[in-house]
Design a protein around this motif. Structure first.
Motif, PDB file in Angstrom:
ATOM      1  N   ARG A 299       0.834  -1.205   0.000  1.00  0.00           N
ATOM      2  CA  ARG A 299       0.000   0.000   0.000  1.00  0.00           C
ATOM      3  C   ARG A 299       0.867   1.252   0.000  1.00  0.00           C
ATOM      4  O   ARG A 299       0.487   2.277  -0.538  1.00  0.00           O
ATOM      5  CB  ARG A 299      -0.923   0.002   1.229  1.00  0.00           C
ATOM      6  N   ALA A 300       2.039   1.143   0.618  1.00  0.00           N
ATOM      7  CA  ALA A 300       2.948   2.291   0.697  1.00  0.00           C
ATOM      8  C   ALA A 300       3.780   2.382  -0.581  1.00  0.00           C
ATOM      9  O   ALA A 300       4.289   1.368  -1.063  1.00  0.00           O
ATOM     10  CB  ALA A 300       3.863   2.149   1.895  1.00  0.00           C
ATOM     11  N   PRO A 301       3.931   3.578  -1.155  1.00  0.00           N
ATOM     12  CA  PRO A 301       4.781   3.728  -2.342  1.00  0.00           C
ATOM     13  C   PRO A 301       6.232   3.398  -2.035  1.00  0.00           C
ATOM     14  O   PRO A 301       6.694   3.568  -0.908  1.00  0.00           O
ATOM     15  CB  PRO A 301       4.619   5.207  -2.709  1.00  0.00           C
ATOM     16  N   MET A 302       6.944   2.916  -3.044  1.00  0.00           N
ATOM     17  CA  MET A 302       8.390   2.756  -2.974  1.00  0.00           C
ATOM     18  C   MET A 302       9.001   3.906  -3.758  1.00  0.00           C
ATOM     19  O   MET A 302       8.734   4.050  -4.949  1.00  0.00           O
ATOM     20  CB  MET A 302       8.810   1.402  -3.548  1.00  0.00           C
ATOM     21  N   ARG A 303       9.807   4.706  -3.098  1.00  0.00           N
ATOM     22  CA  ARG A 303      10.288   5.945  -3.704  1.00  0.00           C
ATOM     23  C   ARG A 303      11.739   5.833  -4.150  1.00  0.00           C
ATOM     24  O   ARG A 303      12.391   4.808  -3.964  1.00  0.00           O
ATOM     25  CB  ARG A 303      10.085   7.105  -2.730  1.00  0.00           C
ATOM     26  N   GLU A 304      12.207   6.917  -4.756  1.00  0.00           N
ATOM     27  CA  GLU A 304      13.584   6.975  -5.254  1.00  0.00           C
ATOM     28  C   GLU A 304      14.575   6.548  -4.177  1.00  0.00           C
ATOM     29  O   GLU A 304      14.472   6.956  -3.025  1.00  0.00           O
ATOM     30  CB  GLU A 304      13.897   8.406  -5.702  1.00  0.00           C
ATOM     31  N   GLY A 305      15.533   5.719  -4.570  1.00  0.00           N
ATOM     32  CA  GLY A 305      16.545   5.239  -3.639  1.00  0.00           C
ATOM     33  C   GLY A 305      16.254   3.863  -3.075  1.00  0.00           C
ATOM     34  O   GLY A 305      17.144   3.241  -2.473  1.00  0.00           O
ATOM     35  N   THR A 306      15.037   3.352  -3.261  1.00  0.00           N
ATOM     36  CA  THR A 306      14.704   2.002  -2.793  1.00  0.00           C
ATOM     37  C   THR A 306      15.563   0.979  -3.537  1.00  0.00           C
ATOM     38  O   THR A 306      15.623   0.988  -4.765  1.00  0.00           O
ATOM     39  CB  THR A 306      13.214   1.698  -3.026  1.00  0.00           C
ATOM     40  N   VAL A 307      16.217   0.099  -2.800  1.00  0.00           N
ATOM     41  CA  VAL A 307      17.082  -0.925  -3.389  1.00  0.00           C
ATOM     42  C   VAL A 307      16.232  -2.121  -3.813  1.00  0.00           C
ATOM     43  O   VAL A 307      15.311  -2.542  -3.095  1.00  0.00           O
ATOM     44  CB  VAL A 307      18.162  -1.368  -2.382  1.00  0.00           C
ATOM     45  N   ILE A 308      16.544  -2.673  -4.992  1.00  0.00           N
ATOM     46  CA  ILE A 308      15.811  -3.816  -5.528  1.00  0.00           C
ATOM     47  C   ILE A 308      16.683  -5.069  -5.449  1.00  0.00           C
ATOM     48  O   ILE A 308      17.850  -5.055  -5.856  1.00  0.00           O
ATOM     49  CB  ILE A 308      15.384  -3.562  -6.996  1.00  0.00           C
ATOM     50  N   TRP A 309      16.088  -6.151  -4.934  1.00  0.00           N
ATOM     51  CA  TRP A 309      16.764  -7.449  -4.792  1.00  0.00           C
ATOM     52  C   TRP A 309      16.049  -8.497  -5.640  1.00  0.00           C
ATOM     53  O   TRP A 309      14.870  -8.350  -5.960  1.00  0.00           O
ATOM     54  CB  TRP A 309      16.757  -7.888  -3.324  1.00  0.00           C
ATOM     55  N   ASP A 310      16.773  -9.586  -5.941  1.00  0.00           N
ATOM     56  CA  ASP A 310      16.164 -10.652  -6.744  1.00  0.00           C
ATOM     57  C   ASP A 310      15.656 -11.818  -5.888  1.00  0.00           C
ATOM     58  O   ASP A 310      15.269 -12.866  -6.411  1.00  0.00           O
ATOM     59  CB  ASP A 310      17.136 -11.171  -7.815  1.00  0.00           C
ATOM     60  N   ALA A 311      15.660 -11.644  -4.547  1.00  0.00           N
ATOM     61  CA  ALA A 311      15.170 -12.689  -3.654  1.00  0.00           C
ATOM     62  C   ALA A 311      14.668 -12.048  -2.364  1.00  0.00           C
ATOM     63  O   ALA A 311      15.115 -10.961  -1.992  1.00  0.00           O
ATOM     64  CB  ALA A 311      16.286 -13.695  -3.336  1.00  0.00           C
ATOM     65  N   PRO A 312      13.725 -12.711  -1.664  1.00  0.00           N
ATOM     66  CA  PRO A 312      13.210 -12.133  -0.415  1.00  0.00           C
ATOM     67  C   PRO A 312      14.236 -12.138   0.709  1.00  0.00           C
ATOM     68  O   PRO A 312      14.132 -11.362   1.660  1.00  0.00           O
ATOM     69  CB  PRO A 312      12.016 -13.023  -0.081  1.00  0.00           C
ATOM     70  N   GLU A 313      15.260 -13.017   0.597  1.00  0.00           N
ATOM     71  CA  GLU A 313      16.375 -13.043   1.540  1.00  0.00           C
ATOM     72  C   GLU A 313      17.634 -13.388   0.760  1.00  0.00           C
ATOM     73  O   GLU A 313      17.587 -14.157  -0.196  1.00  0.00           O
ATOM     74  CB  GLU A 313      16.145 -14.089   2.637  1.00  0.00           C
ATOM     75  N   GLY A 314      18.776 -12.832   1.187  1.00  0.00           N
ATOM     76  CA  GLY A 314      20.010 -13.110   0.458  1.00  0.00           C
ATOM     77  C   GLY A 314      19.914 -12.564  -0.958  1.00  0.00           C
ATOM     78  O   GLY A 314      19.386 -11.483  -1.190  1.00  0.00           O
ATOM     79  N   GLY A 315      20.414 -13.339  -1.930  1.00  0.00           N
ATOM     80  CA  GLY A 315      20.285 -12.960  -3.320  1.00  0.00           C
ATOM     81  C   GLY A 315      21.142 -11.767  -3.704  1.00  0.00           C
ATOM     82  O   GLY A 315      22.056 -11.360  -2.987  1.00  0.00           O
ATOM     83  N   ARG A 316      20.798 -11.186  -4.878  1.00  0.00           N
ATOM     84  CA  ARG A 316      21.586 -10.086  -5.451  1.00  0.00           C
ATOM     85  C   ARG A 316      20.852  -8.757  -5.300  1.00  0.00           C
ATOM     86  O   ARG A 316      19.642  -8.694  -5.482  1.00  0.00           O
ATOM     87  CB  ARG A 316      21.824 -10.310  -6.949  1.00  0.00           C
TER      88      ARG A 316
END
Length: 375
Positions: A299-316
């Motif tokens: 429900r909350a927006p994800m704004r500029e600077g939010t880091v994106i990962w390829d897994a819910p834990e660990g990952g890249r």
């Protein structure tokens, strides 16, 4: 605020109850009493009036013939200038030697000169850039005595046509000059909201009266920078300094559509612009990272600077968000950012890190809402 510049419509903004904030060295309205969400929806449903006088307006006047000016201007970017018909406008990109974007801009062929509109934060460096590279063939004339307004939305044509009937015949990216009681209006059928509409350059002295005439129409409301940002985000349009910058190539930014066939490999005027080797290679092979849309499953927006990962834990850590917020027309949080090619397919599930927690996002196609330009 004491050191900030003001546009010629500052007094009108105050009169209309605008909340004023610093932006690109100016004191600008971020919203009016209607509020950002209602301003956004009003523009989508009727017509919104924006003060964009902080942007840079520049005339490029040839010292000799137009052909030499067009060729020299074309050498600064991967976009075709030669061949642009009189009375037409095009989106352009100044690039650097690494293929990064110095600024994005609009330029129009007005017969005996080119008219260029550049971003407010870049206008001094853009003018210096053009002066340094075009000096032998052109006079670079910053326009300092004209305001710039944008009238956007489905009612924009009817509203403006009541004052300037000729605009009803214009199509997307047409430009005209019309003498009126408000002075000479330089009008383009364009904008940055995803809606049909117009940008109007006019003498500063008559801009307040012109704006009041437009605002007197029941379909028109004043719109601030907040709604301008959410409108362009829904339309999938880049904001310079956020979604694109001197380290971003046009291909990575999803702006390959702006590079005409004549400038690509095998084209009549292939290359010859800063960063051509890298850009032409990326056009053929793709860029390592690509700008994509994101639908956060929150429900909350994800704004500029939010880091994106390829897994819910660990990952890249695969990228990040460059623009994000709530999309009033799509009634959901939306965002744009960059991820590697192997994560860029629409439907790919990734995770954005929000306040220490990884929450799911889905890669989506851009734009989030189809544009309504009059083709």
């Amino acid at each position: 605020m004491a050191d900030l510049r003001r546009t010629c419509l500052y007094d009108l903004h105050e009169e209309l109850g605008a909340k004023l904030v610093p932006f690109a060295g100016y004191e600008m309205p971020v919203q009016y009493p209607m509020g950002v969400l209602k301003e956004h929806l009003h523009t989508r449903a009727q017509a919104g009036l924006f003060d964009v006088s902080h942007m840079g307006q520049v005339i490029l006047r040839p010292k000799g013939d137009m052909a030499a000016l067009e060729a020299a201007f074309e050498a600064l970017m991967p976009v075709a200038v030669t061949g642009l018909a009189e009375g037409r406008q095009r989106y352009g990109l100044f690039t650097n030697a690494r293929g990064g974007i110095l600024d994005d801009l609009m330029f129009a062929n007005r017969g005996d000169h080119l008219f260029v509109v550049v971003n407010a934060a870049c206008k001094e460096t853009d003018i210096a850039h053009m002066t340094a590279h075009l000096g032998p063939v052109a006079k670079v004339e910053p326009v300092t005595d004209r305001a710039l307004l944008a009238l956007q939305g489905p009612e924009a044509e009817a509203v403006l046509a009541a004052l300037v009937p000729q605009v009803a015949e214009m199509r997307f990216m047409d430009v005209i000059a019309v003498d009126t009681v408000f002075g000479a209006l330089w009008i383009s059928r364009s904008g940055y909201s995803g809606e049909d509409g117009f940008e109007i350059s006019l003498p500063e002295a008559s801009a307040p009266d012109f704006a009041r005439n437009l605002l007197a129409h029941p379909a028109v409301a004043p719109i601030g920078l907040g709604a301008r940002d959410s409108l362009r985000l829904e339309a999938g349009l880049c904001l310079y300094g956020h979604d694109i910058d001197e380290n971003t190539t046009p291909v990575a930014a999803g702006l390959s559509w702006a590079i005409q066939k004549a400038r690509r490999r095998g084209g009549a005027r292939e290359g010859g612009f800063p960063g051509a080797e890298r850009i032409l290679q990326e056009l053929a092979e793709g860029a390592p990272a690509l700008r994509v849309g994101f639908h956060p499953e929150t429900r909350a927006p994800m704004r500029e600077g939010t880091v994106i990962w390829d897994a819910p834990e660990g990952g890249r850590n695969v990228g990040g968000i460059t623009s994000g917020g709530y999309g009033p027309s799509v009634e959901a949080p939306i965002a744009m950012g960059y991820v590697p090619q192997d994560c860029a397919e629409p439907g790919t599930r990734l995770w954005g890190e929000l306040r220490g927690k990884r929450l799911p996002v889905t890669v989506s196609e851009l734009p989030f809402r189809p544009s309504t330009y009059k083709r």
